[in-house]
Design an enzyme around this catalytic site. Sequence first.
Site, PDB file in Angstrom:
ATOM      1  N   ASP A  86       0.831  -1.204   0.000  1.00  0.00           N
ATOM      2  CA  ASP A  86       0.000   0.000   0.000  1.00  0.00           C
ATOM      3  C   ASP A  86       0.861   1.247   0.000  1.00  0.00           C
ATOM      4  O   ASP A  86       1.869   1.321   0.713  1.00  0.00           O
ATOM      5  CB  ASP A  86      -0.872   0.029   1.271  1.00  0.00           C
ATOM      6  CG  ASP A  86      -2.298  -0.396   0.998  1.00  0.00           C
ATOM      7  OD1 ASP A  86      -2.722  -0.374  -0.182  1.00  0.00           O
ATOM      8  OD2 ASP A  86      -2.999  -0.754   1.969  1.00  0.00           O
ATOM      9  N   LYS A 116      -0.405  -0.290  -4.302  1.00  0.00           N
ATOM     10  CA  LYS A 116      -1.846   0.010  -4.353  1.00  0.00           C
ATOM     11  C   LYS A 116      -2.054   1.419  -3.826  1.00  0.00           C
ATOM     12  O   LYS A 116      -1.417   1.818  -2.850  1.00  0.00           O
ATOM     13  CB  LYS A 116      -2.632  -1.005  -3.510  1.00  0.00           C
ATOM     14  CG  LYS A 116      -4.126  -0.673  -3.381  1.00  0.00           C
ATOM     15  CD  LYS A 116      -4.938  -1.831  -2.838  1.00  0.00           C
ATOM     16  CE  LYS A 116      -4.907  -1.974  -1.338  1.00  0.00           C
ATOM     17  NZ  LYS A 116      -5.400  -0.804  -0.582  1.00  0.00           N
ATOM     18  N   GLU A 185     -13.944  -2.041  -2.004  1.00  0.00           N
ATOM     19  CA  GLU A 185     -14.190  -2.231  -0.568  1.00  0.00           C
ATOM     20  C   GLU A 185     -15.552  -1.686  -0.176  1.00  0.00           C
ATOM     21  O   GLU A 185     -15.889  -0.533  -0.483  1.00  0.00           O
ATOM     22  CB  GLU A 185     -13.080  -1.528   0.247  1.00  0.00           C
ATOM     23  CG  GLU A 185     -13.300  -1.671   1.752  1.00  0.00           C
ATOM     24  CD  GLU A 185     -12.089  -1.331   2.605  1.00  0.00           C
ATOM     25  OE1 GLU A 185     -11.030  -0.982   2.061  1.00  0.00           O
ATOM     26  OE2 GLU A 185     -12.227  -1.435   3.843  1.00  0.00           O
TER      27      GLU A 185
END
Length: 284
Positions: A86, A116, A185
């Site tokens: 991330d 990401k 998400e």
Amino acid sequence: MSPQRTTLRDLHGMLGSGEPIAMVTAYDYTSALLADRAGIPMILVGDSMAQTMLGFDDTLPVTVDDMVRHTAAVVRGAERAFVVADMPFMSYQASVSDALRNAGRLLKEGGAQAVKLEGGIATVETVRALAAAGVAVMGHLGLTPQSVHQLGGYGVQGKTSGAARALVDSALELERAGAVALVLELIPVELAQEVSDQLTIPTIGIGAGGACDGQVQVWHDLLGLSVDFTPRHAAKYAEVGETVLDALRQWADDVRQRRFPSEDQTTHIKQSLDLGSKTLTPPE
Ligand code: KIV
């Protein structure tokens, strides 16, 4: 010889053959090694480490240095998995050059295969620049925890027509910009299905129902290590927290009762030791 690491081509092959992709977060060497032994093809070094490992309330305080250090540990533990790191809050939002420099650190120093980053249309230029520089970038839409204060909490996203349209448009733009996969998400399953149908890159869901091309879960939620709270979208596959608590209580009690260490954990001298004032002798 080291086993072959999973590549983007392998992941796209799974997409092509309809095999759902499992991705789990890991933040350290041992958990990465276990995930790898379990045959999990994708590991996310998530900035959720802020909460799970560092005890913060949200993901915002995690730094690039934190991510580089933990990514490197995960890569050392996982020989086979495709490792995604991330990009932490404010490591890519301020400028494309920040994004390039910080993604470069995650790949060069951390050894990640991809990075990401969170967000929709506003991140498209950054994704394009990273992709042009040869970086595999994963997008993240729906609930984007780095925007928790702007969103006003961790609720389900994409519930209105406008929000759903914006999410589909963002997903398409991210793919066009060169994103190699997309986390979805906390969105309704119908919207996740629509995005997955429209994209050619894999969608990896968390709290987005079963329509995505893969699923990602947070290590601590999946294994019952989140002692105080488990989100509704997480299924516990073990009660590791309870097991650890039991073991620690038992061990502390054994120490108190002088049952630990036993002979098994004890070393004896093999010959007499002359200390001057006295001599230590080995047991019979
Ligand atoms: O940081 C993280 O764990 C994540 C997952 C929730 C996808 O981004």
